[in-house]
Design an enzyme around this catalytic site. Structure first.
Site, mmCIF file in Angstrom:
data_model
loop_
_atom_site.group_PDB
_atom_site.id
_atom_site.type_symbol
_atom_site.label_atom_id
_atom_site.label_comp_id
_atom_site.label_asym_id
_atom_site.label_seq_id
_atom_site.Cartn_x
_atom_site.Cartn_y
_atom_site.Cartn_z
ATOM 1 N N GLU A 177 5.647 -3.412 0.639
ATOM 2 C CA GLU A 177 5.707 -3.079 -0.795
ATOM 3 C C GLU A 177 4.939 -1.780 -0.950
ATOM 4 O O GLU A 177 3.713 -1.768 -0.844
ATOM 5 C CB GLU A 177 5.029 -4.168 -1.627
ATOM 6 C CG GLU A 177 5.664 -5.533 -1.553
ATOM 7 C CD GLU A 177 7.032 -5.575 -2.169
ATOM 8 O OE1 GLU A 177 7.378 -4.668 -2.946
ATOM 9 O OE2 GLU A 177 7.774 -6.509 -1.848
ATOM 10 N N ALA A 200 2.126 6.397 3.809
ATOM 11 C CA ALA A 200 1.578 6.956 5.048
ATOM 12 C C ALA A 200 1.094 5.830 5.959
ATOM 13 O O ALA A 200 1.387 5.820 7.173
ATOM 14 C CB ALA A 200 0.427 7.909 4.721
ATOM 15 N N GLY A 228 0.836 -1.202 0.000
ATOM 16 C CA GLY A 228 0.000 0.000 0.000
ATOM 17 C C GLY A 228 0.860 1.237 0.000
ATOM 18 O O GLY A 228 1.995 1.221 -0.482
HETATM 19 P P1 NAD Z 1 -3.377 2.405 1.381
HETATM 20 O O1 NAD Z 1 -2.058 2.459 2.006
HETATM 21 O O2 NAD Z 1 -4.310 3.539 1.552
HETATM 22 O O3 NAD Z 1 -4.212 1.109 1.876
HETATM 23 C C1 NAD Z 1 -3.677 -0.192 1.798
HETATM 24 C C2 NAD Z 1 -4.349 -1.085 2.829
HETATM 25 O O4 NAD Z 1 -4.049 -0.621 4.149
HETATM 26 C C3 NAD Z 1 -5.879 -1.130 2.752
HETATM 27 O O5 NAD Z 1 -6.310 -2.458 2.986
HETATM 28 C C4 NAD Z 1 -6.282 -0.207 3.890
HETATM 29 O O6 NAD Z 1 -7.591 -0.462 4.365
HETATM 30 C C5 NAD Z 1 -5.237 -0.551 4.919
HETATM 31 N N1 NAD Z 1 -5.066 0.419 6.019
HETATM 32 C C6 NAD Z 1 -5.438 1.723 6.055
HETATM 33 N N2 NAD Z 1 -5.067 2.279 7.221
HETATM 34 C C7 NAD Z 1 -4.449 1.316 7.943
HETATM 35 C C8 NAD Z 1 -3.823 1.275 9.234
HETATM 36 N N3 NAD Z 1 -3.758 2.347 10.015
HETATM 37 N N4 NAD Z 1 -3.261 0.123 9.646
HETATM 38 C C9 NAD Z 1 -3.266 -0.972 8.858
HETATM 39 N N5 NAD Z 1 -3.859 -1.000 7.634
HETATM 40 C C10 NAD Z 1 -4.439 0.127 7.179
HETATM 41 O O7 NAD Z 1 -3.026 2.131 -0.124
HETATM 42 P P2 NAD Z 1 -3.986 2.119 -1.382
HETATM 43 O O8 NAD Z 1 -4.466 3.507 -1.618
HETATM 44 O O9 NAD Z 1 -4.979 1.015 -1.254
HETATM 45 O O10 NAD Z 1 -2.929 1.713 -2.524
HETATM 46 C C11 NAD Z 1 -2.181 2.662 -3.196
HETATM 47 C C12 NAD Z 1 -0.721 2.640 -2.799
HETATM 48 O O11 NAD Z 1 -0.217 1.306 -2.739
HETATM 49 C C13 NAD Z 1 0.156 3.347 -3.809
HETATM 50 O O12 NAD Z 1 1.129 4.149 -3.171
HETATM 51 C C14 NAD Z 1 0.837 2.206 -4.548
HETATM 52 O O13 NAD Z 1 2.018 2.562 -5.194
HETATM 53 C C15 NAD Z 1 1.013 1.200 -3.473
HETATM 54 N N6 NAD Z 1 1.188 -0.154 -4.031
HETATM 55 C C16 NAD Z 1 2.409 -0.768 -3.930
HETATM 56 C C17 NAD Z 1 2.608 -2.021 -4.487
HETATM 57 C C18 NAD Z 1 3.935 -2.727 -4.412
HETATM 58 O O14 NAD Z 1 3.959 -3.930 -4.594
HETATM 59 N N7 NAD Z 1 5.045 -2.042 -4.161
HETATM 60 C C19 NAD Z 1 1.547 -2.657 -5.145
HETATM 61 C C20 NAD Z 1 0.328 -1.998 -5.217
HETATM 62 C C21 NAD Z 1 0.157 -0.742 -4.648
#
Ligand code: NAD
Length: 478
Positions: free
Chosen positions: A244, A225, A222
């Site tokens: 990741e 932040a 994700g």
């Molecule tokens: P996000 O970080 O907002 O959310 C990811 C997950 O974390 C979701 O399931 C969300 O509900 C959960 N989450 C939210 N707050 C949390 C907390 N406090 N504690 C634990 N979990 C929590 O990301 P997104 O908007 O879903 O995805 C976009 C980002 O992910 C982009 O920056 C993208 O580049 C990155 N990404 C990276 C990869 C990789 O393999 N490097 C792959 C896909 C996406």
């Protein structure tokens, strides 16, 4: 109405609260209802995974591999069946979702295959003693997943975690959980109860998972932040983390590149999933002698996209996934224009009359973007691409490396030696030459992940398996 509950001990668990999951292409439509868990549900799920752990850990490797192979077969057979549901909840195109199921089955098979050699202990002996370094499972793993490629990103955690003998509690993203959960329920049924558990929800559920003392490691895909919040949450019980995160991946196009060959590949590398994938090309550096020719061919290719609802016939480009993403990207486009840059919208609206019903954006290209423009230095994660001119290779490498992110990158040239020399100087976890992703053997053997703030650790390959073991050294004194 499609209704998804939590999955604990292979049982559906209903909750008091269900989220209405909206179609990002028709925001008035409710695609399904998604149970929202609480900290108490997280505890139930972690306890279930903890109870299942000893039995699963002690299950012979060959049996774990056989069950995972059944899971791969199931995914390949049944994954395409949820492609339309996934399109409606996430906005991704149906063929993209179908391909995702196939790629995810391959991810499972790769892990099954690599585990046989990987899990063998390292043994050395002399006249005084012998040493055996064993690889042991860790325990309950929390897998937290984003919305942009939910099946692939889940299987990259599930397959290595389970083949190494760990159990799992998964938390999908609320805007891409329905199709994934339908498959996970069927896959979980192949395994003993408690080996795979799924708890839905947002940050509250995430925090309950990352602070739970029986969760031994958090594997998260994700944004940065949330990763920072997870690291802090995991600190109290000294959990390992594997991250990741985002990328701001540069593509360096040298003057000798074969434009007819590279442009369709770069366009795919930028705009697949409407630009919403971590290793998308996010800034393009083109050597000045070919800049104009590159630009003209590039915009002609982008202009072919038909933006519309993913289930509409002829759509080749879907909406973005959620309101926050949509508003961020609209604001980014406005700020790019306000900074004096030339932002050109391309492609066409498949159905102008329903355009305002969803989170639709036309693909956009920024001409002669200044290297310090916001859309160049920050990850956009959407369909806006800046194209920057450069003069010499040293300048391109310096610009590519001038970032706090370092996930993937690409070099485009007919000169293999020069391309490899440049690749080896890019600060990134991965560099692709003359393509915008991994080949089939690359998928199996390349550690996937980034440097700097793009992540900690890797997925895929033997290195990915190593994230799911602890080392136990036994030293016998003769
Ligand atoms: P996000 O970080 O907002 O959310 C990811 C997950 O974390 C979701 O399931 C969300 O509900 C959960 N989450 C939210 N707050 C949390 C907390 N406090 N504690 C634990 N979990 C929590 O990301 P997104 O908007 O879903 O995805 C976009 C980002 O992910 C982009 O920056 C993208 O580049 C990155 N990404 C990276 C990869 C990789 O393999 N490097 C792959 C896909 C996406």
């Amino acid at each position: 109405m499609h209704k998804t509950h939590l999955l604990i001990d292979n049982q559906d668990v209903a909750t008091d609260d269900y989220l209405e999951v909206r179609d990002p292409g028709r925001t008035a439509d409710i695609v399904g209802l998604l149970a929202q868990g609480t900290a108490a549900h997280v505890d139930q799920a972690v306890q279930a995974a903890h109870r299942a752990y000893a039995g699963w850990r002690d299950t012979p490797l060959s049996q774990r591999q056989a069950l995972l192979t059944q899971a791969a077969d199931l995914l390949a057979a049944e994954g395409p069946g949820v492609a339309e549901l996934m399109a409606r909840e996430s906005g991704m195109l149906v063929p993209t979702n179908k391909a995702e199921a196939g790629m995810s089955a391959a991810i499972i098979r790769d892990n099954v295959d690599l585990a046989t050699e990987f899990l063998k202990p390292l043994q050395v002996e002399d006249e005084a003693s012998w040493v055996s370094v064993e690889k042991r499972s860790i325990g309950v793993i929390a897998g937290i997943i984003p919305w942009n490629a939910p099946i692939i990103l889940t299987m990259r955690k599930l397959a290595p975690a389970l083949v190494c003998g760990n159990t799992l509690v998964l938390k999908p993203a609320p805007t891409a959980a329905l199709g994934l959960s339908a498959l996970l329920k069927k896959i979980a049924a192949l395994f003993p109860p408690g080996v795979i558990n799924v708890v839905h929800g947002g940050a509250e559920v995430g925090t309950a998972l990352t602070t739970h003392p029986l969760v031994r490691k958090v594997s998260f895909t994700g944004g940065g932040a949330v990763a920072k919040a997870i690291m802090k949450a995991a600190a109290d019980s000294i959990k390992g983390v594997q991250f990741e995160l985002g990328g701001n991946d540069p593509a360096i196009v040298l003057a000798d590149a074969n434009l007819d060959d590279v442009i369709p590949k770069i366009v795919g590398g930028v705009f697949r999933r409407s630009g919403q994938f971590c290793f998308a090309v996010k800034r393009i550096y083109v050597q000045r002698p070919i800049y104009d020719a590159f630009f003209e061919k590039f915009i002609a290719e982008v202009d072919r996209f038909k933006v519309g609802h993913p289930l509409a016939e002829g759509a080749t480009f879907g909406p973005v996934n959620n309101r926050a993403q949509f508003e961020y990207l609209q604001g980014l486009a406005e700020r790019t224009r306000a900074a004096g840059a030339e932002l050109i919208e391309l492609g066409s609206k498949l159905d102008a009359s329903t355009w305002d019903d969803g989170y639709y954006l036309l693909p956009a290209v920024v001409k002669h973007a200044a290297p310090d423009l916001e859309v160049v230095v920050n990850e956009q994660f959407g369909p806006i691409i800046p194209i920057v001119a450069f003069d010499d290779v040293e300048e391109a490498i310096r610009l590519a490396n001038d970032s706090e992110l370092g996930l993937a990158s690409s070099v485009w040239s007919r000169d293999a030696d020069q391309a490899v020399a440049i690749a080896s100087r890019i600060e990134a976890g991965m560099t692709f030459i003359n393509n915008a992703g991994t080949s089939r053997i690359g998928q199996k053997n390349s550690p996937f992940g980034g440097v700097k703030q793009s992540g900690i650790g890797r997925e895929s390959s033997e290195v990915g398996l190593s994230e799911y073991v602890e080392y136990h050294a036994i030293n016998f004194h003769k």
